[in-house]
Write a protein that holds these residues in place. Structure first.
Motif, PDB file in Angstrom:
ATOM      1  N   UNK A 207      12.196  18.431  81.469  1.00  0.00           N
ATOM      2  CA  UNK A 207      11.136  18.043  80.532  1.00  0.00           C
ATOM      3  C   UNK A 207       9.840  18.783  80.835  1.00  0.00           C
ATOM      4  N   UNK A 208       9.542  18.990  82.093  1.00  0.00           N
ATOM      5  CA  UNK A 208       8.318  19.706  82.449  1.00  0.00           C
ATOM      6  C   UNK A 208       8.373  21.169  82.026  1.00  0.00           C
ATOM      7  N   UNK A 209       9.580  21.713  81.916  1.00  0.00           N
ATOM      8  CA  UNK A 209       9.748  23.111  81.513  1.00  0.00           C
ATOM      9  C   UNK A 209       9.897  23.268  80.002  1.00  0.00           C
ATOM     10  N   UNK A 210      10.039  22.174  79.286  1.00  0.00           N
ATOM     11  CA  UNK A 210      10.371  22.228  77.859  1.00  0.00           C
ATOM     12  C   UNK A 210       9.293  22.942  77.055  1.00  0.00           C
ATOM     13  N   UNK A 211       9.733  23.726  76.083  1.00  0.00           N
ATOM     14  CA  UNK A 211       8.857  24.386  75.122  1.00  0.00           C
ATOM     15  C   UNK A 211       9.435  24.171  73.731  1.00  0.00           C
ATOM     16  N   UNK A 212       8.626  23.651  72.780  1.00  0.00           N
ATOM     17  CA  UNK A 212       7.242  23.205  72.930  1.00  0.00           C
ATOM     18  C   UNK A 212       7.127  22.036  73.897  1.00  0.00           C
ATOM     19  N   UNK A 213       5.929  21.858  74.426  1.00  0.00           N
ATOM     20  CA  UNK A 213       5.722  20.889  75.483  1.00  0.00           C
ATOM     21  C   UNK A 213       5.809  19.450  74.974  1.00  0.00           C
ATOM     22  N   UNK A 214       6.417  18.602  75.810  1.00  0.00           N
ATOM     23  CA  UNK A 214       6.359  17.159  75.620  1.00  0.00           C
ATOM     24  C   UNK A 214       5.530  16.577  76.752  1.00  0.00           C
ATOM     25  N   UNK A 215       5.292  15.276  76.712  1.00  0.00           N
ATOM     26  CA  UNK A 215       4.499  14.612  77.756  1.00  0.00           C
ATOM     27  C   UNK A 215       5.431  13.714  78.559  1.00  0.00           C
ATOM     28  N   UNK A 216       5.968  14.211  79.676  1.00  0.00           N
ATOM     29  CA  UNK A 216       6.914  13.417  80.462  1.00  0.00           C
ATOM     30  C   UNK A 216       6.265  12.174  81.066  1.00  0.00           C
ATOM     31  N   UNK A 217       6.986  11.071  81.011  1.00  0.00           N
ATOM     32  CA  UNK A 217       6.581   9.814  81.645  1.00  0.00           C
ATOM     33  C   UNK A 217       7.672   9.479  82.660  1.00  0.00           C
ATOM     34  N   UNK A 218       7.341   9.528  83.951  1.00  0.00           N
ATOM     35  CA  UNK A 218       8.331   9.314  85.002  1.00  0.00           C
ATOM     36  C   UNK A 218       8.254   7.880  85.517  1.00  0.00           C
TER      37      UNK A 218
END
Length: 317
Positions: A207-218
């Motif tokens: 998720x941190x590498x995803x493009x377009x960016x998302x906002x990961x919630x861990x």
């Protein structure tokens, strides 16, 4: 059968959770209508000549269950102790979860551990289960708190630098879980939105590498993600589709969408200093492959959710 979560604000209390990149092109789980992506969570695999799909070869002859184990091995120490100590999850339905009816741990990972116990002791119940969160799976092995970790754990080159893995016993890939009413069809449709996953997982890295960016919630556990999704605090949950299958089974007002965008083989983890124990575990898995026992376990736990069955095991020379 685990009770289903029907109300939008109610979640099950389960008491807290390559070098060779092969796309899993068998049946797509839960109605996926596009072929799996060939991306891998292991971006350094080719450069490092690392192959997560190869493990140590089983012994030429497995010891008799309940008999004498080879001298000086981890198996001998385990048998002398009288129990196998294993790090597991109790928060992932279908894999490692606390059955609310019996109070016992159930799931595919739990059944595999019982088969290892059977191979050691001649009995499936000589196991001390130690529930650990995802972020501590490697730590408990390095600290010697457990003999094995069977916790829906993806085999990666980075993790192989810290622990040893068995052969692949389950293939999956990362996808997205959303409410039925969500318009999202892929991870890209969630650009800029909050997407929940668990700490210490390959899913968080992806998720941190995803493009377009998302906002990961861990968060600590998968049920925490499900609660946040039900509360509207996040737009989606993203992890391997085997885990998502369990979440969807608990809340049928959700759906799994989009193609797999990672490829993730799963293994049982062992401390670096016990290669003979990995060989023993691989001997157990090889027998299950040959006998059809592994297929039976997959059908029992995952038959209604897709085909996660792994290919024939491959070993290092």
């Amino acid at each position: 059968m685990l009770p289903v979560i029907m109300a939008p604000l109610v979640a099950l209390a389960l008491t807290a959770s390559s070098a060779d990149v092969r796309p899993p092109v068998r049946h797509s789980p839960l109605g996926a209508d596009r072929p799996a992506d060939t991306a891998s969570v292991v971006t350094r695999a080719e450069a490092e000549d690392c192959d997560p799909l190869r493990s140590l070869k089983p012994p030429a002859r497995m010891p008799e269950p309940g008999g004498r184990m080879p001298s000086g091995t981890a198996m001998e120490r385990i048998v002398e102790r009288g129990r196998l100590i294993v790090g597991v999850d109790q928060n992932t339905y279908l894999f490692g979860y606390r059955n609310p009816t019996t109070g016992q741990l159930d799931g595919l990972d739990i059944d595999l551990v019982r088969e290892i116990s059977r191979a050691l002791f001649g009995k499936p119940d000589r196991v001390q289960f130690k529930t650990v969160p995802s972020r501590r799976r490697i730590e408990v092995l390095e600290r010697g708190e457990v003999d094995l970790v069977a916790h829906s754990m993806t085999i990666t080159c980075e993790r192989m630098e810290q622990v040893l893995f068995s052969s692949d016993y389950l293939d999956s890939g990362q996808r997205v879980l959303v409410p039925d009413a969500s318009p999202a069809q892929t991870l890209a449709d969630l650009a800029g939105q909050r997407v929940c996953t668990a700490e210490g997982t390959t899913s968080l890295t992806a998720l941190r590498r995803a493009r377009p960016k998302v906002r990961p919630v861990a968060v600590a556990d998968w049920t925490d993600c499900l609660v946040r999704l039900q509360l509207g605090d996040v737009a989606a949950v993203s992890t391997t589709d085997n885990v998502l299958a369990g979440l969807r089974a608990q809340d049928p007002t959700t759906r799994i969408t989009g193609p797999r965008f990672t490829y993730e083989p799963h293994g049982i983890a062992v401390a670096k200093g016990s290669p003979e124990l990995v060989r023993f575990v691989n001997g157990v898995l090889a027998r299950l492959h040959t006998s059809g026992g592994l297929r039976t376990l997959h059908e029992r736990w995952l038959g209604g959710y897709g085909d996660f069955y792994p290919p024939a095991p491959r070993y290092l020379k």
